[in-house]
Design a protein around this motif. Sequence first.
Motif, PDB file in Angstrom:
ATOM      1  N   ILE A  96       0.837  -1.202   0.000  1.00  0.00           N
ATOM      2  CA  ILE A  96       0.000   0.000   0.000  1.00  0.00           C
ATOM      3  C   ILE A  96       0.870   1.249   0.000  1.00  0.00           C
ATOM      4  O   ILE A  96       0.601   2.214  -0.719  1.00  0.00           O
ATOM      5  CB  ILE A  96      -0.973  -0.018   1.199  1.00  0.00           C
ATOM      6  CG1 ILE A  96      -2.030  -1.105   0.992  1.00  0.00           C
ATOM      7  CG2 ILE A  96      -1.631   1.334   1.391  1.00  0.00           C
ATOM      8  CD1 ILE A  96      -2.927  -1.343   2.184  1.00  0.00           C
ATOM      9  N   SER A  97       1.952   1.238   0.788  1.00  0.00           N
ATOM     10  CA  SER A  97       2.866   2.387   0.817  1.00  0.00           C
ATOM     11  C   SER A  97       3.504   2.621  -0.547  1.00  0.00           C
ATOM     12  O   SER A  97       3.651   3.768  -0.986  1.00  0.00           O
ATOM     13  CB  SER A  97       3.959   2.168   1.858  1.00  0.00           C
ATOM     14  OG  SER A  97       3.413   2.085   3.138  1.00  0.00           O
ATOM     15  N   THR A  98       3.880   1.549  -1.237  1.00  0.00           N
ATOM     16  CA  THR A  98       4.476   1.666  -2.565  1.00  0.00           C
ATOM     17  C   THR A  98       3.485   2.259  -3.553  1.00  0.00           C
ATOM     18  O   THR A  98       3.833   3.146  -4.343  1.00  0.00           O
ATOM     19  CB  THR A  98       4.945   0.283  -3.060  1.00  0.00           C
ATOM     20  OG1 THR A  98       5.845  -0.276  -2.100  1.00  0.00           O
ATOM     21  CG2 THR A  98       5.605   0.373  -4.423  1.00  0.00           C
ATOM     22  N   ILE A  99       2.252   1.802  -3.508  1.00  0.00           N
ATOM     23  CA  ILE A  99       1.221   2.323  -4.410  1.00  0.00           C
ATOM     24  C   ILE A  99       0.963   3.793  -4.127  1.00  0.00           C
ATOM     25  O   ILE A  99       0.842   4.598  -5.052  1.00  0.00           O
ATOM     26  CB  ILE A  99      -0.075   1.482  -4.289  1.00  0.00           C
ATOM     27  CG1 ILE A  99       0.154   0.081  -4.855  1.00  0.00           C
ATOM     28  CG2 ILE A  99      -1.236   2.161  -5.013  1.00  0.00           C
ATOM     29  CD1 ILE A  99      -0.966  -0.895  -4.581  1.00  0.00           C
ATOM     30  N   GLN A 100       0.904   4.172  -2.853  1.00  0.00           N
ATOM     31  CA  GLN A 100       0.724   5.580  -2.503  1.00  0.00           C
ATOM     32  C   GLN A 100       1.892   6.419  -3.008  1.00  0.00           C
ATOM     33  O   GLN A 100       1.703   7.537  -3.493  1.00  0.00           O
ATOM     34  CB  GLN A 100       0.581   5.744  -0.985  1.00  0.00           C
ATOM     35  CG  GLN A 100      -0.753   5.301  -0.453  1.00  0.00           C
ATOM     36  CD  GLN A 100      -0.836   5.388   1.073  1.00  0.00           C
ATOM     37  OE1 GLN A 100       0.187   5.362   1.757  1.00  0.00           O
ATOM     38  NE2 GLN A 100      -2.058   5.475   1.584  1.00  0.00           N
ATOM     39  N   GLY A 101       3.109   5.887  -2.907  1.00  0.00           N
ATOM     40  CA  GLY A 101       4.287   6.595  -3.417  1.00  0.00           C
ATOM     41  C   GLY A 101       4.206   6.799  -4.922  1.00  0.00           C
ATOM     42  O   GLY A 101       4.564   7.871  -5.439  1.00  0.00           O
ATOM     43  N   LEU A 102       3.725   5.787  -5.640  1.00  0.00           N
ATOM     44  CA  LEU A 102       3.572   5.922  -7.099  1.00  0.00           C
ATOM     45  C   LEU A 102       2.529   6.973  -7.443  1.00  0.00           C
ATOM     46  O   LEU A 102       2.718   7.781  -8.361  1.00  0.00           O
ATOM     47  CB  LEU A 102       3.169   4.574  -7.720  1.00  0.00           C
ATOM     48  CG  LEU A 102       4.276   3.525  -7.795  1.00  0.00           C
ATOM     49  CD1 LEU A 102       3.698   2.185  -8.243  1.00  0.00           C
ATOM     50  CD2 LEU A 102       5.372   3.975  -8.741  1.00  0.00           C
ATOM     51  N   PHE A 103       1.432   6.979  -6.705  1.00  0.00           N
ATOM     52  CA  PHE A 103       0.410   8.008  -6.950  1.00  0.00           C
ATOM     53  C   PHE A 103       0.974   9.401  -6.704  1.00  0.00           C
ATOM     54  O   PHE A 103       0.725  10.324  -7.476  1.00  0.00           O
ATOM     55  CB  PHE A 103      -0.814   7.782  -6.058  1.00  0.00           C
ATOM     56  CG  PHE A 103      -1.733   6.678  -6.533  1.00  0.00           C
ATOM     57  CD1 PHE A 103      -1.737   6.263  -7.847  1.00  0.00           C
ATOM     58  CD2 PHE A 103      -2.601   6.068  -5.642  1.00  0.00           C
ATOM     59  CE1 PHE A 103      -2.591   5.268  -8.288  1.00  0.00           C
ATOM     60  CE2 PHE A 103      -3.466   5.066  -6.066  1.00  0.00           C
ATOM     61  CZ  PHE A 103      -3.452   4.658  -7.394  1.00  0.00           C
ATOM     62  N   GLN A 105       4.113  10.289  -6.908  1.00  0.00           N
ATOM     63  CA  GLN A 105       5.129  10.559  -7.924  1.00  0.00           C
ATOM     64  C   GLN A 105       4.495  11.009  -9.236  1.00  0.00           C
ATOM     65  O   GLN A 105       4.980  11.924  -9.894  1.00  0.00           O
ATOM     66  CB  GLN A 105       5.979   9.307  -8.161  1.00  0.00           C
ATOM     67  CG  GLN A 105       7.132   9.511  -9.107  1.00  0.00           C
ATOM     68  CD  GLN A 105       7.957   8.238  -9.264  1.00  0.00           C
ATOM     69  OE1 GLN A 105       7.683   7.224  -8.625  1.00  0.00           O
ATOM     70  NE2 GLN A 105       8.968   8.288 -10.106  1.00  0.00           N
ATOM     71  N   PHE A 106       3.415  10.403  -9.614  1.00  0.00           N
ATOM     72  CA  PHE A 106       2.761  10.754 -10.872  1.00  0.00           C
ATOM     73  C   PHE A 106       1.668  11.804 -10.696  1.00  0.00           C
ATOM     74  O   PHE A 106       0.954  12.129 -11.637  1.00  0.00           O
ATOM     75  CB  PHE A 106       2.182   9.507 -11.550  1.00  0.00           C
ATOM     76  CG  PHE A 106       3.251   8.569 -12.045  1.00  0.00           C
ATOM     77  CD1 PHE A 106       4.070   8.921 -13.116  1.00  0.00           C
ATOM     78  CD2 PHE A 106       3.448   7.343 -11.432  1.00  0.00           C
ATOM     79  CE1 PHE A 106       5.051   8.067 -13.558  1.00  0.00           C
ATOM     80  CE2 PHE A 106       4.433   6.480 -11.879  1.00  0.00           C
ATOM     81  CZ  PHE A 106       5.249   6.838 -12.943  1.00  0.00           C
TER      82      PHE A 106
END
Length: 129
Positions: A96-103, A105-106
């Motif tokens: 979940i943290s990785t997905i939030q980081g991607l959001f 970032q983009f």
Amino acid sequence: MKAKKNHPSVQQFKEFVKEHPKLVQEVRKGNKEWQEVFEDWYLLGENDVIWKQYKNIAEQNDDEKKSDFMTQMLSAVKKMDANTVNHHISNVSSTISTIQGLFNQFGLTKGSSQTSSSKSQQPFSFRKD
């Protein structure tokens, strides 16, 4: 001639007797009287343990199935390894943290979508002097 309207507790008692057909048999055999059954029902309530013996067999099976399900759930929880559960929870958390980081970032966060929609509505920025 109008039908006599019973007191609400009498109506509830009738429904209770329909759910417990063995009570009718006990009264017909002479083992109990309706007044006695009604008083017990009124004082003890319809969820008391003494009514289980008078319940319909199909309803007793439903109760047993519910208790079986709870027993199975409790045994499954007891069999769980706390370390394995903790490992899976930490994996989900990091995902979940990785997905939030991607959001982030983009620029796909809530705040950026609101600003981009407001920019598309007003392409030029005007300010009062």
